[in-house]
Design a protein around this motif. Structure first.
Motif, PDB file in Angstrom:
ATOM      1  N   PHE A  95       0.982  -1.144  -0.035  1.00 26.31           N
ATOM      2  CA  PHE A  95      -0.105   0.189   0.106  1.00 26.31           C
ATOM      3  C   PHE A  95       0.943   1.050   0.038  1.00 26.31           C
ATOM      4  O   PHE A  95       0.796   2.046  -0.605  1.00 26.31           O
ATOM      5  CB  PHE A  95      -1.070   0.093   1.380  1.00 26.31           C
ATOM      6  N   ALA A  96       2.435   1.015   0.687  1.00 33.51           N
ATOM      7  CA  ALA A  96       3.127   2.072   0.764  1.00 33.51           C
ATOM      8  C   ALA A  96       3.449   2.704  -0.356  1.00 33.51           C
ATOM      9  O   ALA A  96       3.814   3.802  -1.476  1.00 33.51           O
ATOM     10  CB  ALA A  96       3.731   1.924   2.237  1.00 33.51           C
ATOM     11  N   SER A  97       3.699   0.725  -1.440  1.00 34.74           N
ATOM     12  CA  SER A  97       4.563   1.519  -2.754  1.00 34.74           C
ATOM     13  C   SER A  97       3.807   1.790  -3.634  1.00 34.74           C
ATOM     14  O   SER A  97       4.157   2.818  -3.990  1.00 34.74           O
ATOM     15  CB  SER A  97       4.942   0.075  -3.160  1.00 34.74           C
ATOM     16  N   ILE A 144       4.185   5.926  -5.410  1.00 39.65           N
ATOM     17  CA  ILE A 144       4.465   5.467  -6.996  1.00 39.65           C
ATOM     18  C   ILE A 144       3.291   6.846  -7.732  1.00 39.65           C
ATOM     19  O   ILE A 144       3.585   8.110  -8.282  1.00 39.65           O
ATOM     20  CB  ILE A 144       4.554   4.959  -7.938  1.00 39.65           C
ATOM     21  N   ILE A 145       2.073   6.620  -7.011  1.00 40.06           N
ATOM     22  CA  ILE A 145       1.165   8.300  -7.026  1.00 40.06           C
ATOM     23  C   ILE A 145       1.787   9.145  -6.472  1.00 40.06           C
ATOM     24  O   ILE A 145       1.880  10.561  -7.429  1.00 40.06           O
ATOM     25  CB  ILE A 145       0.179   8.011  -6.131  1.00 40.06           C
ATOM     26  N   GLY A 183      -0.976   6.355 -14.853  1.00 36.48           N
ATOM     27  CA  GLY A 183      -0.226   5.809 -13.943  1.00 36.48           C
ATOM     28  C   GLY A 183      -0.488   5.469 -12.913  1.00 36.48           C
ATOM     29  O   GLY A 183      -0.558   4.221 -12.313  1.00 36.48           O
ATOM     30  N   CYS A 184      -1.498   5.813 -12.354  1.00 38.62           N
ATOM     31  CA  CYS A 184      -2.002   6.280 -11.145  1.00 38.62           C
ATOM     32  C   CYS A 184      -3.150   5.161 -10.425  1.00 38.62           C
ATOM     33  O   CYS A 184      -3.255   4.498 -10.192  1.00 38.62           O
ATOM     34  CB  CYS A 184      -2.677   6.999 -10.339  1.00 38.62           C
ATOM     35  N   PRO A 185      -4.547   5.196 -12.048  1.00 39.10           N
ATOM     36  CA  PRO A 185      -5.364   3.902 -11.621  1.00 39.10           C
ATOM     37  C   PRO A 185      -4.906   2.721 -12.040  1.00 39.10           C
ATOM     38  O   PRO A 185      -4.990   1.769 -11.605  1.00 39.10           O
ATOM     39  CB  PRO A 185      -6.179   4.710 -12.916  1.00 39.10           C
ATOM     40  N   LEU A 186      -3.766   2.560 -12.854  1.00 38.18           N
ATOM     41  CA  LEU A 186      -3.282   1.211 -13.741  1.00 38.18           C
ATOM     42  C   LEU A 186      -2.625   0.394 -12.672  1.00 38.18           C
ATOM     43  O   LEU A 186      -3.055  -0.247 -13.056  1.00 38.18           O
ATOM     44  CB  LEU A 186      -2.766   1.287 -14.422  1.00 38.18           C
ATOM     45  N   TYR A 191       4.653  -6.189 -10.887  1.00 35.67           N
ATOM     46  CA  TYR A 191       4.847  -5.624 -10.014  1.00 35.67           C
ATOM     47  C   TYR A 191       6.087  -5.715 -10.444  1.00 35.67           C
ATOM     48  O   TYR A 191       6.963  -4.350 -10.436  1.00 35.67           O
ATOM     49  CB  TYR A 191       5.075  -5.901  -8.970  1.00 35.67           C
ATOM     50  N   LEU A 192       6.696  -6.618 -11.118  1.00 38.00           N
ATOM     51  CA  LEU A 192       7.698  -6.738 -12.013  1.00 38.00           C
ATOM     52  C   LEU A 192       8.011  -5.386 -12.870  1.00 38.00           C
ATOM     53  O   LEU A 192       8.949  -4.679 -13.498  1.00 38.00           O
ATOM     54  CB  LEU A 192       8.638  -8.121 -12.873  1.00 38.00           C
ATOM     55  N   VAL A 193       6.890  -5.356 -13.538  1.00 41.55           N
ATOM     56  CA  VAL A 193       6.989  -4.009 -14.872  1.00 41.55           C
ATOM     57  C   VAL A 193       6.508  -2.762 -14.241  1.00 41.55           C
ATOM     58  O   VAL A 193       7.126  -1.743 -14.287  1.00 41.55           O
ATOM     59  CB  VAL A 193       5.447  -4.402 -15.824  1.00 41.55           C
ATOM     60  N   HIS A 194       6.006  -2.645 -13.293  1.00 39.74           N
ATOM     61  CA  HIS A 194       6.049  -1.599 -11.548  1.00 39.74           C
ATOM     62  C   HIS A 194       7.509  -0.894 -11.649  1.00 39.74           C
ATOM     63  O   HIS A 194       7.848   0.026 -11.735  1.00 39.74           O
ATOM     64  CB  HIS A 194       5.176  -1.636 -10.837  1.00 39.74           C
ATOM     65  N   ILE A 195       8.049  -2.760 -11.017  1.00 46.03           N
ATOM     66  CA  ILE A 195       9.711  -1.820 -10.278  1.00 46.03           C
ATOM     67  C   ILE A 195      10.766  -1.543 -11.393  1.00 46.03           C
ATOM     68  O   ILE A 195      11.444  -0.429 -12.107  1.00 46.03           O
ATOM     69  CB  ILE A 195      10.054  -2.901  -9.797  1.00 46.03           C
ATOM     70  N   GLY A 196      10.600  -2.128 -12.973  1.00 43.50           N
ATOM     71  CA  GLY A 196      11.120  -1.286 -14.400  1.00 43.50           C
ATOM     72  C   GLY A 196      10.880  -0.100 -14.581  1.00 43.50           C
ATOM     73  O   GLY A 196      11.859   0.762 -14.928  1.00 43.50           O
TER      74      GLY A 196
END
Length: 255
Positions: A119-121, A125-126, A159-162, A190-195
């Motif tokens: 949730f913090a993550s 990103i937001i 990015g925020c809703p996706l 989540y791997l895509v998010h980290i990338g």
């Protein structure tokens, strides 16, 4: 004096007590003996009583419809619960509820720490994408071009809703229902998010316009053009770095 023609005061007059009532068909008269021994007549319109009965019937019908609807909703909720489909009601954020979120009540205790980190993550990103818009806006005002501003807005709006739909909500449901499929989907997204976080922290001038993301390469270019823009980009770069480290920590806890 001749009083033979005077009326007798003790003679009773021939009066019809029902004559007045016969002229009022829409009312009925209720006569009762008052405490003082006097006759009191109360006129109650029949039309008023009919209206009252009609309103009572309408109220009773409305209450019956309301109870029937409540029972239907209760049956549907019970059916969803038996089918293993949890009902969700928007309750977060409190001032404008748009999503359902209650870690303390719905997530098992032994995985709540992971859910709070995720949730913090997601909030991170937001924050990163929102501040990225601010930094790029400052750069645009100082002559950086309108293209980078529109790109930064697109990153934030997508990015925020996706990020919520693609990886945070699947993780939340996976923890709540113990679904391996949803957890696998979260891991992949989540791997895509980290990338993306690593890419944004670097901000190479490929695929995206370099200055539309507040990465380290954009920081160097911004300082060479304007110090104030460089400061904003440096803050944005720091936020993306923190988000990347937090995301890697979440990934480590998941594994």
């Amino acid at each position: 004096m001749d009083r033979r023609n005077d009326p007798n005061p003790f003679d009773e007059e021939d009066l019809n007590p029902f004559a007045a009532a016969a002229n009022v068909p829409s009312k009925f008269r209720l006569t009762h003996l008052a405490a003082e021994g006097l006759d009191v007549t109360i006129d109650i319109p029949l039309g008023t009583m009919n209206d009252t009965k009609k309103k009572e019937k309408e109220l009773t019908s409305w209450e019956a419809d309301l109870k029937r609807k409540e029972q239907d909703i209760k049956r549907r909720e019970d059916a969803l619960a038996r089918a293993g489909i949890p009902t969700e009601e928007e309750n977060w954020p409190p001032f404008l509820p748009i999503i359902h979120h209650d870690i303390a009540k719905e997530i098992p205790v032994h995985v709540q720490r992971l859910q709070y980190l995720a949730f913090a993550s997601w909030l991170g990103i937001i924050l990163c994408l929102s501040f990225n818009v601010i930094g790029v806006t400052v750069c645009w005002i100082k002559g950086g071009g309108v293209k980078i501003f529109f790109l930064s807005v697109i990153y934030a709006l997508l990015g925020c809703p996706l990020s919520y739909v693609l990886w945070y909500r699947p993780l939340y449901r996976a923890m709540r229902t113990d679904s391996a499929l949803k957890f696998g989907w979260f891991f992949l997204m989540y791997l895509v998010h980290i990338g993306f976080c690593i890419f944004a922290a670097i901000a190479p001038p490929i695929l995206f316009d370099g200055k539309s993301l507040t990465g380290i390469l954009a920081v160097i270019d911004a300082f060479s053009d304007h110090v104030l823009v460089g400061i904003f980009y440096l803050i944005g770069f720091g936020l993306f770095c923190v988000e990347t480290l937090l995301s890697l920590w979440v990934l480590q806890v998941c594994s």
